[in-house]
Design an enzyme around this catalytic site. Structure first.
Site, PDB file in Angstrom:
ATOM      1  N   GLU A 159      -2.376   1.998 -12.459  1.00 13.90           N
ATOM      2  CA  GLU A 159      -1.530   2.517 -13.234  1.00 13.90           C
ATOM      3  C   GLU A 159      -1.991   2.873 -14.647  1.00 13.90           C
ATOM      4  OE1 GLU A 159       1.477   3.719 -12.173  1.00 13.90           O
ATOM      5  OE2 GLU A 159       1.784   2.893 -10.282  1.00 13.90           O
ATOM      6  N   CYS A 172       8.466  -3.185 -12.196  1.00 11.20           N
ATOM      7  CA  CYS A 172       6.939  -2.969 -12.437  1.00 11.20           C
ATOM      8  C   CYS A 172       6.629  -2.097 -13.872  1.00 11.20           C
ATOM      9  CB  CYS A 172       6.448  -2.209 -11.329  1.00 11.20           C
ATOM     10  SG  CYS A 172       6.351  -3.369  -9.865  1.00 11.20           S
ATOM     11  N   HIS A 232      -0.697  -1.455  -8.249  1.00  8.35           N
ATOM     12  CA  HIS A 232       0.310  -1.448  -6.994  1.00  8.35           C
ATOM     13  C   HIS A 232      -0.466  -1.790  -6.016  1.00  8.35           C
ATOM     14  CE1 HIS A 232       4.099   0.433  -9.541  1.00  8.35           C
ATOM     15  NE2 HIS A 232       4.343  -0.821  -8.386  1.00  8.35           N
TER      16      HIS A 232
END
Length: 196
Positions: free
Chosen positions: A82, A144, A163
């Site tokens: 991410e 998250c 993730h």
């Protein structure tokens, strides 16, 4: 000695065992070499509590890098790097039934914050046998994403979010711990290059 900090998450919904915490524990067993002091913590799937813990990490420990690991329930065997955290749009309630005030992480905070780690460069340079790695610019507007934004905010961008898939026969905690070790060593190397 550099301190690096890692967090996984506790159980939520149907996941009584959260792969993110299992993988982080496995990583901690393996270590990252003798120059990196590795500390780990399990974060609750609760906005406010997770935020408090993340603030505490940055204010008290001031690590070189904080890496948060989360479970992506929708993904097949895929590791997702991410790049950024988003401030607004947190409508979904957490494990305690709450969502953040104003549906945002930090009132008056920037819309999004990018990690100082270039995930694209990282992605081009690493491979983990047995699993695909991909890039993302949307961590999903739940705990998250919320945790990631908070960490980027207080850590001036020195945070990363990965993730990982749920545990399965082919994707074991050991396998994920080893994959994280590969990815995070590359991240730390990038941090070192940025400082020079």
């Amino acid at each position: 000695n550099h301190l690096s900090f890692f967090s996984g998450f506790g159980p939520f919904r149907q996941y009584l065992v959260n792969s993110s915490w299992e993988a982080v524990k496995e990583l901690s067993k393996r270590g990252l070499g003798e120059n990196i002091d590795l500390q780990i913590m399990q974060l609750p799937v609760a906005y406010q509590k997770a935020k408090e813990q993340v603030c505490k990490i940055w204010t008290t420990l001031q690590p070189l890098l904080t890496v948060h690991v989360g479970l992506a329930s929708s993904s097949t065997a895929l590791i997702i790097l991410e790049q950024c955290g988003k401030n607004k749009g947190y409508q979904e309630r957490d494990a305690c039934g709450f969502h953040p005030e104003g549906a945002c992480c930090v009132l008056d905070g920037p819309e999004k914050i990018e990690s100082t780690i270039n995930m694209k460069t990282l992605w081009k340079n690493i491979s983990v046998e047995g699993i695909d790695i991909t890039l993302s610019r949307d961590a999903g507007r739940y705990i998250c994403d919320y945790t990631y934004y908070t960490s980027l905010y207080y850590g001036n961008g020195r945070a990363a979010f990965i993730h990982i898939p749920p545990l399965s026969e082919s994707v074991t905690a050991e396998f994920l711990g080893k994959a994280l070790q590969t990815i995070i060593l590359a991240m730390i190397e990038q941090c070192g290059e940025q400082r020079e």
